[in-house]
Each structure stands twice: as C-alpha cells, then as structure tokens.
Design a protein around this motif. Sequence first.
Motif, short mmCIF file in Angstrom:
data_model
loop_
_atom_site.label_atom_id
_atom_site.label_comp_id
_atom_site.label_asym_id
_atom_site.label_seq_id
_atom_site.Cartn_x
_atom_site.Cartn_y
_atom_site.Cartn_z
N LYS A 99 31.58 19.52 -16.24
CA LYS A 99 32.13 19.35 -15.23
C LYS A 99 32.24 17.79 -14.33
O LYS A 99 31.17 17.08 -15.03
CB LYS A 99 32.18 20.00 -13.78
CG LYS A 99 32.53 21.20 -14.26
CD LYS A 99 32.68 22.59 -12.64
CE LYS A 99 33.42 23.45 -12.34
NZ LYS A 99 32.46 24.31 -11.31
N THR A 106 37.56 20.51 -14.61
CA THR A 106 36.68 21.69 -14.21
C THR A 106 36.62 22.61 -14.78
O THR A 106 35.75 23.77 -15.06
CB THR A 106 37.42 22.60 -13.31
OG1 THR A 106 39.27 22.36 -13.83
CG2 THR A 106 38.19 22.43 -12.34
N SER A 122 30.92 22.61 -2.06
CA SER A 122 32.82 23.76 -2.32
C SER A 122 32.28 24.73 -3.90
O SER A 122 32.69 25.15 -4.39
CB SER A 122 33.26 23.33 -2.00
OG SER A 122 34.42 22.47 -2.62
N ARG A 123 32.46 23.26 -4.70
CA ARG A 123 31.88 24.10 -6.13
C ARG A 123 33.74 23.55 -6.95
O ARG A 123 33.57 23.89 -7.59
CB ARG A 123 30.94 24.64 -6.59
CG ARG A 123 29.80 24.85 -5.94
CD ARG A 123 29.14 22.85 -5.92
NE ARG A 123 28.77 23.41 -7.33
CZ ARG A 123 28.74 21.71 -8.54
NH1 ARG A 123 27.90 20.97 -7.16
NH2 ARG A 123 27.96 21.95 -8.95
N GLN A 157 26.63 13.54 -11.08
CA GLN A 157 26.68 14.96 -10.90
C GLN A 157 27.45 15.90 -10.95
O GLN A 157 26.44 16.99 -10.73
CB GLN A 157 26.46 15.06 -8.85
CG GLN A 157 25.58 14.08 -8.19
CD GLN A 157 25.37 14.62 -6.83
OE1 GLN A 157 26.02 15.69 -6.56
NE2 GLN A 157 25.79 13.70 -6.07
N ALA A 169 32.88 18.34 -2.74
CA ALA A 169 33.35 18.36 -3.99
C ALA A 169 31.48 19.41 -4.05
O ALA A 169 31.40 20.78 -4.64
CB ALA A 169 33.38 17.75 -4.73
N ALA A 170 30.38 18.53 -3.95
CA ALA A 170 29.11 19.24 -3.92
C ALA A 170 29.18 20.71 -3.19
O ALA A 170 28.56 21.70 -4.14
CB ALA A 170 28.41 17.95 -3.42
N LEU A 201 30.50 16.21 -11.10
CA LEU A 201 31.97 17.21 -9.65
C LEU A 201 32.96 16.66 -10.38
O LEU A 201 32.68 15.80 -10.22
CB LEU A 201 30.79 16.22 -8.47
CG LEU A 201 29.59 16.91 -7.73
CD1 LEU A 201 29.20 16.08 -6.59
CD2 LEU A 201 29.56 18.28 -7.33
#
Length: 579
Positions: free
Chosen positions: A168, A164, A71-72, A98, A68-69, A100
């Motif tokens: 987020k 999202t 690819s966002r 974070q 996730a970090a 995420l």
Amino acid sequence: MTKMILDTDKNFCAVLLDVLEKSGVKDVVCCPGSRNAPLLIAAAAREGLRKHNVVDERSAGFMALGMAAVSRLPVALICTSGTALLNFAPAVAEAFYQCLPLIVISADRPEQWIDQDDSQTLRQFEALSNFVKRSYELPAWGNEDTELLWYANRVSNDAVIEATSRRKGPVHINIRLGEPLGKKIRRDHHAPRMIEMIASDGIINKEIVRDLGKKVASSRVMFVAGFLSPDSRLHRAAGEFCSLPMVAAMTETLSNLHLPEHACSVDSVLTAYSAEELDKMSPDIVITVGGSLVSRKLKEYLRRNAGTCEHWALGWSHTTSDCFMSLTKRIEADPARFIHQLGVAAKRWIATKREYEDDSRERDVCFREMWRKAKSEAYVVKRRFVTEVSWSELKAFDVINEMLPPDANLFLSNGTTVRYAQILSDRLPHASYCNRGVSGIDGSCSAAIGGAKIYSGMTVMVTGDMSMAYDVNSLSLPEIPDRMKIIVIDNSGGGIFRFIQSTSSLAERERYFCCAPRLPLSHLAEGYGWGYSEASDEAGLRRCLKNLFNSSGKEILRVVCDGEHSAHVLKEYMELKVK
C-alpha cells in the motif's frame, strides 16, 4: 434509488468523488483555495464522506497520515494549485515509507497556462513522483465528453486500487480545471461504475471462484484472448472452459490458443453481420486474457455494448486496463488455474439446476452455439470469396497459410500482415508471434531471427516491404540459422494506408504515407548469403513456397502484388455479408 444533490458542474470531478465515496474512502481532508472549488463542492455534496477542513497543507497532510495509520483505510487529501501541493510532500513521503494509502488530489491550471507567468502555477504533474506509487492527471477538456468521463472513472478506480493493493502507499491525482470554478448544478447522485480488484498470490479463494462460477453459469460469456505466449496449461483450460454452452470464444491468432469452431475468425464474423444482428448476440460478461487486440472490429463491438456487459480482466497487470470501457473486475491470478477452476465451478452450478425459468434463459445457455453458427455461416461466404478472388495480397496470404508447415514458428510484421493472418486463420502454425506490445514497425525481422536462434524447427517471417526496409540490417545479423525463412510481400509501400479510412482517400497517400521503398532484395540476399526467389502470381507462389520450405538454407522470397488492387480486394472481403 438515486438522490438529487446540489453538485459541481465539473462532471469529471463529480465522477472522482463518487468513486472515492463508493470505494470505501470515509475521510477527506480539505484545504481551502479557489482552483480546487469544484473538488470541494463535490466533496461537500456527498454525505458518505467525512470532511475535515485544514488551512495549512503541511498539517493537513500529516493529519491524513495519522487517520490512515489508525484506520488502515485510504484517506483523501484535496488542495488548490501551486505550492499547496508541495506542502503535502513531507507527509506523502512518510506515508510512502509507512505503506499508508493516501490519495492526494490537487487542482491545477489548464496546461497551456503553466510557465506563462500566471499566478499560483507550477509544474504539478509528477511533482511527488519519488514518493507516490503512481501519478495520474485529468486534462481540462470537454466537461460533457463521454470519453473524459470514462477516463475519469478509470483513473479514479485505478488510483484507489493502486493505493490499497499489494504494498500500500500514496497516489497523486492532478486535475486541470478551467473557469468557471464555482458553478453548481442539480444532479441525480448515481452509483458510479466500480472496478473490483481480486488479488491473489496465484490462487483465488474457493468461495470467490464459486460465486463467479455461479454468475458465469447464468450469463452469456465471451472469452477473448489477445497475444499470449504458447502455454499448454492455458490451452487445455481454455478449451475446457469454452466447451461450456454459455461461453463463446473470440481468440486472436497471436493468442496461440488452437480452439475449434473458428475461434480465431474474429474479424470475419464481425464484418459479416449488421450491427443490429450482432447486438442480439452481445455477451453479459467478457472475460479477457493476454495482451492488446489486433481486431479493431472486436474492440468497437465490445465498446458499443459497454453499458450492458461486464468485463473481467484476467492475469497480472501493472495498471487498470479498460480497453472496452466496461471493466468491472481485475482478477490477478494464474490464468490457466483460474480458468480451469471457473469452468469447474460453472459446471457444478449447471448440474444443480437443469431446469430453466423460461425460453430466454434456455437461449442464453446456448450462447456458444449461437456464435458457432454465425462463424460457420461467415466462413462459408468469405471462404468462397477467397477461393475465387484474383491475384492479390489476400490470395497470397491464403496460399502461404495453406502451405505453411504446421510445425513452423510464424513471425509477423505489423500493418496489414498481422491483419491478414487474423482473417485467414484456417490452419494455425506451431506458434505465432508479432511485436504487438506497442505495435511498431521496427525490429520485426530482427525479433524473428532472434526467435529462430532459440527454436529448433523452422521459423518463417512474413513481412511487408516497408517493414523489411525498416529492419534491413537484420539480414546481416551474426549466425542466422539456415532454418530461417523470410517472405516479403512487396506491395509498393505501406499497404495498410490504402485500406484504413483515415488515409485511403488522401491525395497525399502514396507519397507521404505508403512511401514505396527502393528495396534491392535480390542484391541484399546475394550480399548477405541468403537464397532468393520471386513470385508474382499464384502458381509461381506455390512453386516458390514449396522450394522455400524444402530448402536447407536461409531463404528470402519476394511476393509481388499490386497494392491498389489488394486494398480494394480486402475492402470487398471485409464488407461481405451473410444475408
């Protein structure tokens, strides 16, 4: 085009994975187990998802975090029941801080087996609540139940939106699963219903508004307004929007939108026609603004057409509210500004295309006229009935509505009171209020008195005797303004229970539901320094209302009606048909 796949027989698990796949989730980290077998089978069946198998849940959580970090994008995690979920906690906490978007999916035992010394069980729901934006749960009832599948779809959509949107972060979906767990079936892999989130800081992108306006211009649109605070900007924008030929307005009394063409006569028109006739007038798009609806009939009508129309929910919301089971867009924007912009965009599209493809399109463009005619016909039939009806709650409310000063603020208690105001909406007061956030019986008069302290004009509270008894302490509140007036409809208890289907025929109705209060209103009024009067027929009510509204002091008016007869009259009114 649909594709046949070998899938889990747990339909709600299939719905969840369908939504994840369609929403843009690319990666799913899968941890082995038996309770989560339906989820793993569903994940394996969907070619659009990349599956990553990891035995250790703690490592799995951090691997998903890393994905996730970089690819966002949201990443899903699937685990079995018991301590497996708790092993995700360190990574979930890190993802929370974070910002995420992890979507944690845990399998669980049915609720009745928690804390029963069954293996691999613990209290999983909200176990990660300190480190997720929201916790969800799907219960282990009826695999084929339509309502469960709708609920699974809504929860899945909301979880993705929550993870999202705005700040987020991770979310948690706990799924209770009963035996058997590994059964498979062949099914068509349909695209699921998706709910689009259109977020903003108050102003929607012009290109988005233009595209939505184009869709409005070629559709049959129903504008629905629930409870709202008075808002001159929204009132003006809604009036402009609802003047478009393809827009029909269905606004409740509590919306405080004073629109023409019997816009508030929601229940009257929906009960005046057959289901077949109403279905011919069904919308393509429903645009809603405001809070919950009073009208059960409107909710039933729109739910019945859930598969054939879109629902756009407008305004700021803390969750995905899918009351009509057909939500397709959550539009977070200033309602007045957006409705104005949408109307302008739709007008531009209409202006550029004067000629329509066929007669049916011309018919759709006259959607407003179709509903205006239906409302007018229903009004004539039902107005005649109200004019001729004998003394009852319906007659009393009609007289109150007729004589209420136009500059008064009206407060209503829940139960039949707010429903009568809904069907007798010829003349709307300055503003209308009711505790419809939760729709409880408590505090109605206290809220009205609080409102009277703020509003410089007259405040009129209309309540039933049960609601008044529940909030009788309000009469002793300090510094009650003299401009406060209370009208108590005394029908010997909770009149709504004599009307609604679930209780109206019960032998226990009067004792256990209606619960007629012994309310010594005259003594209470005298003790607390209120003026007092009573009416038990139309002539007496007119006389008392005239004195009440001309009085210089705080006043209580008791209106006595026969509850049994009143319920019968209301049922007759609601069953009247145009044809």
